[in-house]
Design a protein around this motif. Structure first.
Motif, mmCIF file in Angstrom:
data_model
loop_
_atom_site.group_PDB
_atom_site.id
_atom_site.type_symbol
_atom_site.label_atom_id
_atom_site.label_comp_id
_atom_site.label_asym_id
_atom_site.label_seq_id
_atom_site.Cartn_x
_atom_site.Cartn_y
_atom_site.Cartn_z
ATOM 1 N N ARG A 4 70.827 39.431 74.515
ATOM 2 C CA ARG A 4 70.536 39.072 73.128
ATOM 3 C C ARG A 4 71.253 37.781 72.736
ATOM 4 O O ARG A 4 72.468 37.667 72.916
ATOM 5 C CB ARG A 4 70.943 40.225 72.220
ATOM 6 N N LEU A 6 71.858 34.912 69.616
ATOM 7 C CA LEU A 6 71.787 34.587 68.190
ATOM 8 C C LEU A 6 72.088 33.110 68.006
ATOM 9 O O LEU A 6 73.084 32.602 68.526
ATOM 10 C CB LEU A 6 72.789 35.423 67.383
ATOM 11 N N LEU A 7 71.225 32.421 67.271
ATOM 12 C CA LEU A 7 71.373 30.993 66.999
ATOM 13 C C LEU A 7 71.773 30.832 65.537
ATOM 14 O O LEU A 7 71.147 31.436 64.658
ATOM 15 C CB LEU A 7 70.055 30.295 67.294
ATOM 16 N N ASN A 12 70.179 28.645 57.754
ATOM 17 C CA ASN A 12 69.123 29.299 58.531
ATOM 18 C C ASN A 12 67.722 28.902 58.058
ATOM 19 O O ASN A 12 66.809 29.710 58.043
ATOM 20 C CB ASN A 12 69.313 30.815 58.511
ATOM 21 N N SER A 16 68.678 26.415 63.094
ATOM 22 C CA SER A 16 68.648 27.677 63.846
ATOM 23 C C SER A 16 67.259 28.307 63.927
ATOM 24 O O SER A 16 66.907 28.833 64.989
ATOM 25 C CB SER A 16 69.703 28.665 63.340
ATOM 26 N N PRO A 17 66.418 28.247 62.886
ATOM 27 C CA PRO A 17 65.068 28.779 63.099
ATOM 28 C C PRO A 17 64.258 27.927 64.077
ATOM 29 O O PRO A 17 63.428 28.454 64.825
ATOM 30 C CB PRO A 17 64.438 28.806 61.705
ATOM 31 N N GLU A 20 65.401 29.080 67.374
ATOM 32 C CA GLU A 20 64.844 30.409 67.643
ATOM 33 C C GLU A 20 63.406 30.291 68.149
ATOM 34 O O GLU A 20 63.044 30.898 69.167
ATOM 35 C CB GLU A 20 64.880 31.268 66.380
ATOM 36 N N ARG A 24 62.355 31.091 71.999
ATOM 37 C CA ARG A 24 61.367 32.165 72.222
ATOM 38 C C ARG A 24 60.173 31.644 73.027
ATOM 39 O O ARG A 24 59.678 32.323 73.922
ATOM 40 C CB ARG A 24 60.868 32.725 70.894
ATOM 41 N N VAL A 38 65.846 37.122 70.926
ATOM 42 C CA VAL A 38 66.346 35.927 70.245
ATOM 43 C C VAL A 38 66.224 36.114 68.739
ATOM 44 O O VAL A 38 65.205 36.609 68.252
ATOM 45 C CB VAL A 38 65.555 34.667 70.674
ATOM 46 N N ASP A 39 67.251 35.708 68.015
ATOM 47 C CA ASP A 39 67.232 35.757 66.556
ATOM 48 C C ASP A 39 68.036 34.557 66.049
ATOM 49 O O ASP A 39 68.698 33.875 66.827
ATOM 50 C CB ASP A 39 67.844 37.068 66.068
ATOM 51 N N SER A 40 67.956 34.330 64.744
ATOM 52 C CA SER A 40 68.760 33.271 64.143
ATOM 53 C C SER A 40 69.286 33.747 62.802
ATOM 54 O O SER A 40 68.758 34.690 62.204
ATOM 55 C CB SER A 40 67.934 31.984 63.978
ATOM 56 N N LEU A 70 59.236 33.279 60.225
ATOM 57 C CA LEU A 70 60.687 33.453 60.209
ATOM 58 C C LEU A 70 61.203 33.455 58.771
ATOM 59 O O LEU A 70 60.648 32.788 57.900
ATOM 60 C CB LEU A 70 61.363 32.340 61.014
#
Length: 158
Positions: A4, A6-7, A12, A16-17, A20, A24, A38-40, A70
């Protein structure tokens, strides 16, 4: 094994998006989608629930990345336990994350640009207050860093 990532940037809605969506995309292209999550998130809650900045979405869409689904969220303490790798887009957000983290969690927090191969910069600049060109630079840097992350994941997960 699930890994996993996280960015993290400040609000956000820009960096970071973007990271992400790009990461992805690269993960799907390398058939790692069932192995990597993957998440942000942002270190500040200025834009919680909002879609990414329209300029960010426009620049990303021009390169084939869709950020429209997102939504911004703020980093939560449980994220520091849940994610295996937490990547800050700049030193200020790295410092914010390190202040939140326990001693055991410190080792999983790094700068996103540590994975870049073609840029010497250690920070992805925040394009929010800049002129329009910054969004393409962010994409260039994020694509470079994302490829480095995927290269490392491929060596770890295969």
């Amino acid at each position: 094994m699930n890994f996993r990532v996280l960015l993290v940037c400040m609000g956000n809605i820009c960096r970071s998006p973007t990271a992400e969506a790009v990461l992805r995309h690269y993960i799907r292209n390398h058939r790692l989608g069932d192995k990597v999550e993957v998440d942000s998130a942002g270190t500040h809650g200025y834009h919680v629930g909002e879609a990414p900045d329209a300029r960010t979405q426009r620049a990303a869409r021009a390169r084939g990345y869709d950020l429209s689904q997102l939504r911004a969220r703020k980093v939560a303490r449980q994220d520091l336990d849940y994610f295996d790798l937490i990547l800050a887009m700049d030193r200020t957000n790295l410092d914010n994350l390190q202040r939140m983290a326990s001693l055991e969690q410190q080792g999983k927090i790094r700068l996103f640009m540590d994975y870049a191969k073609n840029f010497e910069d250690d920070e992805v600049p925040d394009p929010y207050y800049g002129l329009g060109y910054g969004f393409d630079l962010v994409l260039d840097m994020v694509e470079d860093g994302a490829q480095g992350i995927v290269d490392e994941l491929l060596s770890r997960l295969r």
